[in-house]
Design an enzyme around this catalytic site. Structure first.
Site, PDB file in Angstrom:
ATOM      1  N   THR A  71      -8.070   6.682   9.211  1.00  0.00           N
ATOM      2  CA  THR A  71      -7.774   5.410   8.574  1.00  0.00           C
ATOM      3  C   THR A  71      -8.983   4.514   8.745  1.00  0.00           C
ATOM      4  O   THR A  71      -9.882   4.813   9.530  1.00  0.00           O
ATOM      5  CB  THR A  71      -6.513   4.762   9.186  1.00  0.00           C
ATOM      6  OG1 THR A  71      -6.179   3.579   8.433  1.00  0.00           O
ATOM      7  CG2 THR A  71      -6.728   4.400  10.636  1.00  0.00           C
TER       8      THR A  71
ATOM      9  N   ARG B 233       4.892  18.165   1.099  1.00  0.00           N
ATOM     10  CA  ARG B 233       5.878  19.127   0.609  1.00  0.00           C
ATOM     11  C   ARG B 233       5.436  19.790  -0.696  1.00  0.00           C
ATOM     12  O   ARG B 233       5.916  20.856  -1.061  1.00  0.00           O
ATOM     13  CB  ARG B 233       7.224  18.415   0.393  1.00  0.00           C
ATOM     14  CG  ARG B 233       8.386  19.307   0.015  1.00  0.00           C
ATOM     15  CD  ARG B 233       8.796  20.234   1.139  1.00  0.00           C
ATOM     16  NE  ARG B 233       9.918  21.052   0.744  1.00  0.00           N
ATOM     17  CZ  ARG B 233      11.181  20.786   1.040  1.00  0.00           C
ATOM     18  NH1 ARG B 233      11.479  19.684   1.730  1.00  0.00           N
ATOM     19  NH2 ARG B 233      12.132  21.607   0.680  1.00  0.00           N
TER      20      ARG B 233
ATOM     21  N   GLY C  10       0.974  -1.245   4.312  1.00  0.00           N
ATOM     22  CA  GLY C  10       1.463   0.063   3.918  1.00  0.00           C
ATOM     23  C   GLY C  10       2.158   0.818   5.025  1.00  0.00           C
ATOM     24  O   GLY C  10       3.366   1.018   4.994  1.00  0.00           O
ATOM     25  N   HIS C  11       1.416   1.218   6.055  1.00  0.00           N
ATOM     26  CA  HIS C  11       1.971   2.093   7.088  1.00  0.00           C
ATOM     27  C   HIS C  11       3.209   1.493   7.740  1.00  0.00           C
ATOM     28  O   HIS C  11       4.269   2.134   7.820  1.00  0.00           O
ATOM     29  CB  HIS C  11       0.903   2.390   8.148  1.00  0.00           C
ATOM     30  CG  HIS C  11       1.363   3.341   9.206  1.00  0.00           C
ATOM     31  ND1 HIS C  11       1.363   4.707   9.032  1.00  0.00           N
ATOM     32  CD2 HIS C  11       1.878   3.131  10.445  1.00  0.00           C
ATOM     33  CE1 HIS C  11       1.833   5.293  10.108  1.00  0.00           C
ATOM     34  NE2 HIS C  11       2.161   4.363  10.979  1.00  0.00           N
TER      35      HIS C  11
ATOM     36  N   GLU D  67      -8.713   0.375  -3.066  1.00  0.00           N
ATOM     37  CA  GLU D  67      -9.610   0.312  -1.916  1.00  0.00           C
ATOM     38  C   GLU D  67     -10.436   1.587  -1.819  1.00  0.00           C
ATOM     39  O   GLU D  67      -9.988   2.651  -2.248  1.00  0.00           O
ATOM     40  CB  GLU D  67      -8.806   0.173  -0.618  1.00  0.00           C
ATOM     41  CG  GLU D  67      -7.922  -1.042  -0.523  1.00  0.00           C
ATOM     42  CD  GLU D  67      -7.149  -1.080   0.771  1.00  0.00           C
ATOM     43  OE1 GLU D  67      -6.688  -2.180   1.144  1.00  0.00           O
ATOM     44  OE2 GLU D  67      -6.996  -0.017   1.422  1.00  0.00           O
TER      45      GLU D  67
ATOM     46  N   HIS E  20      -4.257  -4.285   7.721  1.00  0.00           N
ATOM     47  CA  HIS E  20      -4.368  -3.218   8.709  1.00  0.00           C
ATOM     48  C   HIS E  20      -3.506  -3.527   9.932  1.00  0.00           C
ATOM     49  O   HIS E  20      -3.794  -4.447  10.692  1.00  0.00           O
ATOM     50  CB  HIS E  20      -5.813  -2.948   9.148  1.00  0.00           C
ATOM     51  CG  HIS E  20      -6.005  -1.543   9.662  1.00  0.00           C
ATOM     52  ND1 HIS E  20      -6.385  -0.517   8.836  1.00  0.00           N
ATOM     53  CD2 HIS E  20      -5.814  -0.991  10.881  1.00  0.00           C
ATOM     54  CE1 HIS E  20      -6.457   0.611   9.538  1.00  0.00           C
ATOM     55  NE2 HIS E  20      -6.104   0.350  10.782  1.00  0.00           N
ATOM     56  N   ASP E  21      -2.469  -2.748  10.082  1.00  0.00           N
ATOM     57  CA  ASP E  21      -1.525  -2.856  11.211  1.00  0.00           C
ATOM     58  C   ASP E  21      -0.709  -4.143  11.205  1.00  0.00           C
ATOM     59  O   ASP E  21      -0.093  -4.486  12.220  1.00  0.00           O
ATOM     60  CB  ASP E  21      -2.244  -2.686  12.549  1.00  0.00           C
ATOM     61  CG  ASP E  21      -2.648  -1.245  12.803  1.00  0.00           C
ATOM     62  OD1 ASP E  21      -2.225  -0.359  12.029  1.00  0.00           O
ATOM     63  OD2 ASP E  21      -3.398  -0.996  13.767  1.00  0.00           O
TER      64      ASP E  21
ATOM     65  N   ASN F 234       0.855  -1.183   0.000  1.00  0.00           N
ATOM     66  CA  ASN F 234       0.000   0.000   0.000  1.00  0.00           C
ATOM     67  C   ASN F 234       0.895   1.238   0.000  1.00  0.00           C
ATOM     68  O   ASN F 234       1.717   1.421   0.906  1.00  0.00           O
ATOM     69  CB  ASN F 234      -0.899  -0.028   1.244  1.00  0.00           C
ATOM     70  CG  ASN F 234      -1.908   1.101   1.245  1.00  0.00           C
ATOM     71  OD1 ASN F 234      -1.588   2.248   0.946  1.00  0.00           O
ATOM     72  ND2 ASN F 234      -3.143   0.788   1.612  1.00  0.00           N
TER      73      ASN F 234
ATOM     74  N   HIS G 262      -3.893  11.790   0.439  1.00  0.00           N
ATOM     75  CA  HIS G 262      -2.672  11.058   0.063  1.00  0.00           C
ATOM     76  C   HIS G 262      -2.750  10.704  -1.423  1.00  0.00           C
ATOM     77  O   HIS G 262      -2.293  11.462  -2.263  1.00  0.00           O
ATOM     78  CB  HIS G 262      -2.412   9.844   0.968  1.00  0.00           C
ATOM     79  CG  HIS G 262      -3.614   9.076   1.411  1.00  0.00           C
ATOM     80  ND1 HIS G 262      -4.400   8.358   0.555  1.00  0.00           N
ATOM     81  CD2 HIS G 262      -4.132   8.892   2.667  1.00  0.00           C
ATOM     82  CE1 HIS G 262      -5.358   7.757   1.245  1.00  0.00           C
ATOM     83  NE2 HIS G 262      -5.230   8.059   2.523  1.00  0.00           N
TER      84      HIS G 262
ATOM     85  N   ARG H   5      -9.008   8.697  -1.164  1.00  0.00           N
ATOM     86  CA  ARG H   5     -10.101   9.227  -0.340  1.00  0.00           C
ATOM     87  C   ARG H   5     -10.668  10.497  -0.979  1.00  0.00           C
ATOM     88  O   ARG H   5      -9.987  11.148  -1.779  1.00  0.00           O
ATOM     89  CB  ARG H   5      -9.604   9.503   1.081  1.00  0.00           C
ATOM     90  CG  ARG H   5      -9.177   8.231   1.804  1.00  0.00           C
ATOM     91  CD  ARG H   5      -8.662   8.513   3.205  1.00  0.00           C
ATOM     92  NE  ARG H   5      -8.207   7.293   3.839  1.00  0.00           N
ATOM     93  CZ  ARG H   5      -8.978   6.433   4.512  1.00  0.00           C
ATOM     94  NH1 ARG H   5     -10.281   6.692   4.627  1.00  0.00           N
ATOM     95  NH2 ARG H   5      -8.489   5.343   5.060  1.00  0.00           N
TER      96      ARG H   5
ATOM     97  N   HIS I  90      -5.577   3.655  -1.763  1.00  0.00           N
ATOM     98  CA  HIS I  90      -6.885   3.943  -1.166  1.00  0.00           C
ATOM     99  C   HIS I  90      -7.172   5.427  -1.368  1.00  0.00           C
ATOM    100  O   HIS I  90      -6.903   6.246  -0.499  1.00  0.00           O
ATOM    101  CB  HIS I  90      -6.869   3.589   0.330  1.00  0.00           C
ATOM    102  CG  HIS I  90      -8.210   3.657   0.980  1.00  0.00           C
ATOM    103  ND1 HIS I  90      -8.609   2.786   1.967  1.00  0.00           N
ATOM    104  CD2 HIS I  90      -9.259   4.491   0.797  1.00  0.00           C
ATOM    105  CE1 HIS I  90      -9.829   3.080   2.367  1.00  0.00           C
ATOM    106  NE2 HIS I  90     -10.244   4.115   1.663  1.00  0.00           N
TER     107      HIS I  90
END
Length: 237
Positions: A100, A18, A213-214, A70, A190-191, A7, A50, A45, A43
């Site tokens: 999130t 930036r 991703g994160h 997503e 997720h996580d 992700n 992002h 939004r 994803h």
């Protein structure tokens, strides 16, 4: 082997913070695949904080593995997915202002809506996945809406695993077993991280794909993205 879809939302977050085009989201996607990633997940939004809508289209020609988009299936999202025709669309019931994703679909309550949306995507040759909590009734509901796959929402597992509670894997295992029996593919996300991914993989039968991703981007700040992707691939064998 379970596939790793990277992700790249956080890469876009850094770019947007930036302005300009550094880091370059398209080039990062190309590099991630070159380093071994078997899919790219985004994803977009509504506020484009992002991944931007332009990114969705720009990434299409460079994703040569699996392209997974997503999002919450509002009219604009549906049109965008039908335009791009990714490998997979993952439906997530997040609010417009959610930091999130924080919950899975109620596949029973929203059966009619999901059935209609999924039917449209499948008519256009797009594989569908639905983000769900690890609850047996929701897996049964997922079967009724015609989705190809489910994506297990793994935040609760990750939190409990960090506390030393490995028993937190049980509802995920139970749901994966049922999904397999019902002919549903199993994804997860997720996580998930280098710390908890191996144990998750070992206990989830038929796990087809994880979207990370994160944690992967954060770990890459220390270890380097190529190294991190190879480490994930080794843990997912």
């Amino acid at each position: 082997m379970t596939k790793l879809s990277v992700n790249i939302n956080k890469v876009a977050t850094l770019r947007n913070a930036r302005g300009g085009n550094v880091p370059n989201v398209v080039e990062f996607a190309k590099d991630a695949q070159r380093f071994g990633a078997q899919g790219i997940t985004i994803h977009p939004r509504p506020d484009q904080r992002h991944i931007t809508f332009k990114d969705v289209y720009d990434l299409k020609p460079v994703v040569i593995t699996e392209y997974n988009i997503e999002g919450n299936p509002n009219p604009h999202f549906i049109k965008m997915v039908l335009d791009v025709k990714p490998t997979q669309v993952t439906l997530v019931p997040d609010a417009d202002d959610a930091i999130t994703s924080n919950a899975g679909w109620d596949t029973i309550r929203h059966k009619s809506f999901l059935l209609e949306v999924i039917s449209e995507f499948k008519r256009n040759g797009i594989r569908t996945s639905v983000f769900v909590d690890p609850v047996i009734s929701q897996i049964e509901g997922a079967k009724q809406i015609g989705t190809d796959r489910i994506e297990l929402y793994t935040e609760a597992y990750a939190h409990q695993y960090a506390l030393g509670n490995t028993f937190a894997i049980k509802p995920y295992t139970d749901c994966a077993v049922l999904a397999n029996q019902l002919g549903l593919g199993v994804n997860a996300g997720h996580d998930l991280s280098l710390e908890n991914i191996a144990y998750f993989k070992q206990n989830i039968p038929g796990l087809l794909e994880v979207s990370i991703g994160h944690a992967l981007i954060a770990e890459s700040l220390y270890l380097g993205v190529e190294n991190v992707i190879q480490m994930y691939l080794n843990k997912l064998k």
